[in-house]
Design a protein around this motif. Structure first.
Motif, short mmCIF file in Angstrom:
data_model
loop_
_atom_site.label_atom_id
_atom_site.label_comp_id
_atom_site.label_asym_id
_atom_site.label_seq_id
_atom_site.Cartn_x
_atom_site.Cartn_y
_atom_site.Cartn_z
N ARG A 256 26.30 109.35 70.77
CA ARG A 256 26.09 108.14 71.59
C ARG A 256 25.39 107.03 70.81
NH1 ARG A 256 22.48 109.31 76.09
NH2 ARG A 256 21.91 111.33 75.26
N ILE A 257 24.92 107.35 69.60
CA ILE A 257 24.10 106.40 68.85
C ILE A 257 24.95 105.62 67.85
CG2 ILE A 257 22.12 106.16 67.30
CD1 ILE A 257 21.02 108.77 68.45
N VAL A 258 24.83 104.30 67.88
CA VAL A 258 25.52 103.42 66.93
C VAL A 258 24.46 102.68 66.14
CG1 VAL A 258 27.06 101.44 66.66
CG2 VAL A 258 27.49 103.11 68.48
N GLU A 259 24.54 102.77 64.82
CA GLU A 259 23.62 101.99 63.99
C GLU A 259 24.12 100.55 63.90
OE1 GLU A 259 22.39 103.10 60.15
OE2 GLU A 259 21.32 104.89 60.80
N VAL A 260 23.22 99.60 64.17
CA VAL A 260 23.55 98.18 64.09
C VAL A 260 22.75 97.60 62.93
CG1 VAL A 260 23.55 95.97 65.30
CG2 VAL A 260 23.95 98.09 66.58
N ARG B 21 28.85 96.10 53.18
CA ARG B 21 30.15 96.29 53.84
C ARG B 21 30.89 97.49 53.24
NH1 ARG B 21 30.86 92.06 57.21
NH2 ARG B 21 30.11 90.00 56.58
N LEU B 22 30.84 97.62 51.92
CA LEU B 22 31.48 98.76 51.27
C LEU B 22 30.82 100.06 51.69
CD1 LEU B 22 31.99 97.36 47.64
CD2 LEU B 22 33.78 97.98 49.27
N ALA B 23 29.48 100.05 51.77
CA ALA B 23 28.75 101.26 52.19
C ALA B 23 29.13 101.65 53.61
CB ALA B 23 27.25 101.01 52.08
N ALA B 24 29.26 100.66 54.50
CA ALA B 24 29.62 100.94 55.90
C ALA B 24 31.01 101.56 56.00
CB ALA B 24 29.54 99.67 56.73
N ARG B 25 31.94 101.06 55.16
CA ARG B 25 33.30 101.60 55.21
C ARG B 25 33.37 103.03 54.71
NH1 ARG B 25 34.92 96.12 53.99
NH2 ARG B 25 34.90 96.46 51.72
N GLY B 26 32.35 103.47 53.99
CA GLY B 26 32.31 104.85 53.51
C GLY B 26 31.93 105.86 54.57
N PHE B 27 31.46 105.39 55.75
CA PHE B 27 31.09 106.29 56.84
C PHE B 27 32.33 106.76 57.58
CE2 PHE B 27 27.05 104.39 56.03
CZ PHE B 27 26.08 105.19 56.61
N ASP B 28 32.20 107.92 58.23
CA ASP B 28 33.22 108.37 59.16
C ASP B 28 33.38 107.29 60.25
OD1 ASP B 28 33.72 109.79 61.98
OD2 ASP B 28 34.64 111.02 60.43
N PRO B 29 34.61 106.97 60.66
CA PRO B 29 34.82 105.88 61.65
C PRO B 29 33.96 106.02 62.90
CG PRO B 29 36.93 106.56 60.75
CD PRO B 29 35.90 107.51 60.19
N ARG C 229 31.00 107.21 63.05
CA ARG C 229 29.58 107.01 62.72
C ARG C 229 29.36 105.70 61.97
NH1 ARG C 229 25.89 110.18 64.79
NH2 ARG C 229 24.68 110.19 62.87
N ARG C 230 30.40 104.89 61.87
CA ARG C 230 30.32 103.69 61.03
C ARG C 230 29.36 102.66 61.63
NH1 ARG C 230 36.00 102.05 59.48
NH2 ARG C 230 35.70 103.89 58.17
N PRO C 231 28.44 102.13 60.81
CA PRO C 231 27.51 101.11 61.31
C PRO C 231 28.25 99.80 61.62
CG PRO C 231 26.76 102.07 59.23
CD PRO C 231 28.17 102.49 59.42
N ALA C 232 27.65 99.02 62.52
CA ALA C 232 28.17 97.69 62.84
C ALA C 232 27.29 96.66 62.15
CB ALA C 232 28.17 97.48 64.35
N LEU C 233 27.88 95.81 61.31
CA LEU C 233 27.13 94.77 60.60
C LEU C 233 27.13 93.50 61.42
CD1 LEU C 233 27.83 96.84 58.29
CD2 LEU C 233 27.73 94.90 56.73
N VAL C 234 25.94 93.02 61.78
CA VAL C 234 25.84 91.85 62.66
C VAL C 234 24.70 90.94 62.22
CG1 VAL C 234 26.63 93.26 64.61
CG2 VAL C 234 24.20 92.78 64.34
N SER C 235 24.75 89.72 62.74
CA SER C 235 23.60 88.81 62.69
C SER C 235 23.35 88.34 64.11
CB SER C 235 23.89 87.61 61.78
OG SER C 235 22.89 86.62 61.96
#
Length: 446
Positions: A329-333, A349-357, A359-365
């Motif tokens: 249930r946890i999403v890293e933002v 962005r490259l590091a985030a794409r390396g995660f399992d879909p 568990r993939r973090p969301a990059l935001v501002s």
């Protein structure tokens, strides 16, 4: 490093308590490896500034070992005493946990009030709590802290109280009286908090009757949770570049891309070495997190200690029982990407794409709004995974049944048939599935 204080700065700080912040950090061990001393000291200064102290000195101290009597070595105690005197400081904030004896000895050596990390955080919480529940939780934590400070050290605690008054019978010492009064007050607050907990439970039960999932924001203090909350809800919750700018939990309704409504909850920020009595006191509030359908772990990826801060938050989430199955249930933002250099942002962005879909973090501002559409879509996908989609039909005369659906499940689409009836696609929480099927025999899983 202790900087020079100008005449103008002295004038501005005349109405505030002048304080020296000391960061005594062990030069070896897990903490030394995971946290940068300068970043830790900067955080300690931020904590002191959060209660409007006038910081006239910052001093990092590398320790090989902790001294039982004064925490610091004799030479360093004398050095800091000279700084306190030269800067005319009335308070020294020690970024560590002091025993009552250490605190008393340092106060004698420096001729100033000494406060440790726990006391400082409690002071901040005491100033920021706005609701009755928040004030009770902070007072309970403060009393637990005060109780641990009751030692036979001050003269008024050494006298015995005679007579048969209600403040103490024959032979009862002042320290015993103080401890008893604190314990009685703590019991009353715990009873009041139990009532608050029951009321909160009823509110949660009422919310479960409505088909709105709950999305909770958690994260290290000053990670940008309140800014993100305001951006998503168009609310005006206090959001400042300040540690623990907000304490009391806030709930607002938002819409997801396909129209579904969810409740977004902003919670108290976490911090390293968060006093255990505060975690305990705020447990009723933090239950909102444990029962949320989706948990957004907001991280400040522009901070040099982002990884260590994330580990501190994960430790507290684990203490709350959010481990194993709940991790889904946890999403890293990864927030504050607007503060990154282009090269570092691309690396993120490259590091985030390396995660399992999943568990993939969301990059935001949260400040500019970049990446928020993708974040909302991610929330929608997660909520859909835990819910069942059904197709069903309602006769023209069953207006009450149509109203019940809109009140208790998520209506994704509605099509009017030739006879005036309705063909609907709905999304249902697992606990409501049997009830919906009993009410609507035409319901079929899609």
């Amino acid at each position: 490093m202790i900087g020079e204080v100008s005449v103008e700065e002295r004038a501005l700080g005349e109405d505030r308590t002048r304080a020296v912040v000391v960061g005594p950090y062990l030069s070896r061990g897990p903490a030394a490896l995971s946290r940068d001393p300068q970043a830790r000291l900067a955080e300690a200064v931020g904590l002191a500034q959060a209660i409007d102290l006038d910081i006239v000195g910052e001093l990092p101290v590398a320790l090989n070992e902790v001294r039982p009597a004064t925490y610091l070595g004799k030479g360093k105690v004398e050095e800091i005493a000279e700084t306190v005197k030269a800067q005319e400081a009335g308070l020294v904030s020690m970024d560590c946990q002091l025993s009552p004896v250490q605190q008393r000895n340092l106060e004698k050596a420096w001729g100033a009030k000494v406060i440790d990390r726990t006391g400082l955080i409690l002071e901040i919480f005491g100033q920021r709590a706005r609701t009755k529940e928040g004030a009770l939780q902070v007072e309970l934590a403060h009393l637990a802290y005060q109780k641990s400070r009751l030692v036979r050290s001050w003269t008024h605690l050494e006298r015995q109280r005679g007579g048969f008054g209600f403040l103490g019978g024959p032979g009862e010492t002042q320290i015993e009286t103080d401890r008893r009064l604190i314990e009685e007050r703590m019991r009353r607050i715990e009873q009041d908090l139990d009532k608050v907990k029951r009321t909160r439970g009823l509110h949660r039960k009422t919310r479960r009757e409505v088909p709105y999932p709950v999305v909770a924001l958690v994260g290290y203090t000053n990670a940008g949770k309140s800014t993100l909350f305001n951006r998503l809800t168009k609310a005006e919750v206090l959001a400042q570049d300040m540690l623990f700018a907000t304490l009391d939990p806030t709930l607002r309704q938002i819409r997801l891309p396909h129209g579904a409504r969810v409740l977004l909850s902003d919670t108290v920020g976490f911090i390293s070495d968060l006093p255990t009595m505060l975690v305990s006191a705020f447990r009723a509030t933090l239950e909102e997190v444990t029962l949320a359908d989706v948990i957004l772990h907001v991280r400040d990826v522009s901070h040099e200690d982002s990884e260590a801060q994330a580990r501190d938050v994960e430790t507290i989430l684990e203490e709350l029982g959010l481990k194993g199955e709940a991790e889904g249930r946890i999403v890293e933002v990864w927030n504050k990407i607007d503060g990154l250099e282009p090269e570092r942002l691309e690396a993120m962005r490259l590091a985030a794409r390396g995660f399992d879909p999943r568990r993939r973090p969301a990059l935001v501002s949260a400040l500019t709004g970049e990446g928020l559409d993708d974040l909302l879509a991610r929330i929608e996908t997660l909520l859909a995974e835990s819910r069942v989609t059904l197709a069903l039909e309602i006769s023209p005369e069953d207006g009450q049944g149509l109203a019940w659906l809109h009140a208790h499940v998520e209506v994704l689409s509605r099509e009017t048939k030739e006879d005036g009836g309705s063909r609907l696609t709905v999304r249902v929480a697992p606990e409501r599935l049997d009830e919906v099927r009993r009410r609507y025999s035409s319901a079929l899983r899609t």
